[in-house]
Design an enzyme around this catalytic site. Structure first.
Site, PDB file in Angstrom:
ATOM      1  CG  ASP A  67      -4.159   3.637   7.546  1.00  0.00           C
ATOM      2  OD1 ASP A  67      -5.394   3.682   7.560  1.00  0.00           O
ATOM      3  OD2 ASP A  67      -3.534   2.555   7.482  1.00  0.00           O
ATOM      4  CG  ASN A 136       4.039  -5.637   4.786  1.00  0.00           C
ATOM      5  OD1 ASN A 136       3.162  -5.390   5.617  1.00  0.00           O
ATOM      6  ND2 ASN A 136       4.454  -4.751   3.897  1.00  0.00           N
ATOM      7  CG  HIS A 138       1.285  -2.828   6.752  1.00  0.00           C
ATOM      8  ND1 HIS A 138       1.180  -2.540   5.411  1.00  0.00           N
ATOM      9  CD2 HIS A 138       0.042  -3.237   7.137  1.00  0.00           C
ATOM     10  CE1 HIS A 138      -0.062  -2.742   5.014  1.00  0.00           C
ATOM     11  NE2 HIS A 138      -0.763  -3.173   6.037  1.00  0.00           N
ATOM     12  CD  GLU A 143       3.899  -0.875   3.721  1.00  0.00           C
ATOM     13  OE1 GLU A 143       3.768  -1.915   4.394  1.00  0.00           O
ATOM     14  OE2 GLU A 143       3.240  -0.669   2.681  1.00  0.00           O
TER      15      GLU A 143
HETATM   16  P1  PGA Z   1      -6.998  -6.145   6.030  1.00  0.00           P
HETATM   17  O1  PGA Z   1      -5.709  -5.214   6.013  1.00  0.00           O
HETATM   18  O2  PGA Z   1      -7.775  -5.712   7.230  1.00  0.00           O
HETATM   19  O3  PGA Z   1      -7.732  -5.830   4.760  1.00  0.00           O
HETATM   20  O4  PGA Z   1      -6.509  -7.550   6.125  1.00  0.00           O
HETATM   21  C1  PGA Z   1      -4.991  -5.092   7.181  1.00  0.00           C
HETATM   22  C2  PGA Z   1      -3.762  -4.278   6.928  1.00  0.00           C
HETATM   23  O5  PGA Z   1      -3.221  -4.332   5.812  1.00  0.00           O
HETATM   24  O6  PGA Z   1      -3.307  -3.596   7.859  1.00  0.00           O
END
Ligand code: PGA
Length: 240
Positions: A67, A136, A138, A143
């Site tokens: 992403d 959440n 995602h 999302e």
């Molecule tokens: P993080 O984020 O690796 O910083 O926990 C993961 C995500 O939001 O997909």
């Protein structure tokens, strides 16, 4: 799904690096989907160490970033591209032409998303997709509510994600991003999902053991034929 639980995030990172290195040894031309954020940092450090010790060769590997944030120069230190270069890619022998990023600076980001899909197809698809999970549920920037058959596209970030990202961006948190879709992710031949820390325990339990629902995008992984999950004890603490 194969679920492995490790004592702490350092061990998890080392095991994940071994898993990736072994996939590269089996297929030196591996097409590898990469993630940013906190989740892969230990794993990337270990991959760099393994490369420096001569244990794995990346010269034919191709990478695709999962992403990218919109409305942010790609040179911003927390763009996904910068994070990947700084935490992993600049230390390895991957030719630049083999590194693929979503081009958030494109005058036409929607067609850049389309071109990304085509490039993934052109190289024969993703062999191994790394994934983290958001608070959440995602995956990438897909999302809650993202369709299971979604493709690479532009998305709006939720409040949960923006609040989380304030740690990097302060008051100038991006509102939109580009992300491989859930359909794109599910076409990867193999998936490695990683998560550590108590904060992820609830969502990990919902994603891995709860109903498969677009409300928890990562729950779609229950339907993937070759998904390995690596957790530390804290992230696994709510699994039934
Ligand atoms: P993080 O984020 O690796 O910083 O926990 C993961 C995500 O939001 O997909």
């Amino acid at each position: 799904m194969k679920i492995f639980v490790y004592e702490n995030r350092e061990i998890l990172g080392k095991e994940a690096a071994k898993f990736i290195a072994s996939a590269i040894r089996k297929n030196p031309k591996l097409v590898l989907g990469l993630i940013t954020g906190e989740t892969p940092l230990e794993c990337y450090k270990e991959l760099v160490r393994m490369y420096q010790r001569g244990e794995v060769d990346f010269s034919q590997v191709k990478t695709f970033a999962l992403d990218e944030y919109l409305e942010l120069p790609l040179s911003h230190p927390y763009s996904c591209k910068s994070q990947l270069l700084e935490t992993l890619l600049r230390y390895l022998n991957i030719p630049h032409k083999n590194m693929h990023f979503l081009d958030a600076s494109s005058p036409n980001p929607a067609s850049a998303c389309q071109a990304y899909e085509e490039e993934i197809k052109r190289v024969g698809g993703i062999d191994l997709q790394l994934l983290g999970i958001g608070l959440n549920g995602h995956l990438g920037l897909n999302e809650p509510g993202s369709p299971f058959d979604s493709r690479t596209r532009i998305v709006e970030l939720t409040e949960t994600t923006k609040t989380y990202l304030a740690r990097y961006f302060g008051e100038r948190v991006p509102k939109k991003g580009m992300t491989m879709g859930l359909g794109t992710i599910m076409e990867a031949r193999e998936i490695l999902l990683m998560a550590h820390g108590q904060a992820k325990a609830d969502i990990v339990a919902k994603a891995l053991k709860g109903p498969v629902t677009t409300k928890v995008p990562a729950s779609i992984l229950q339907r993937h034929p070759a998904c390995t999950v690596m957790l530390d004890k804290a992230a696994a603490s709510r699994l039934p």
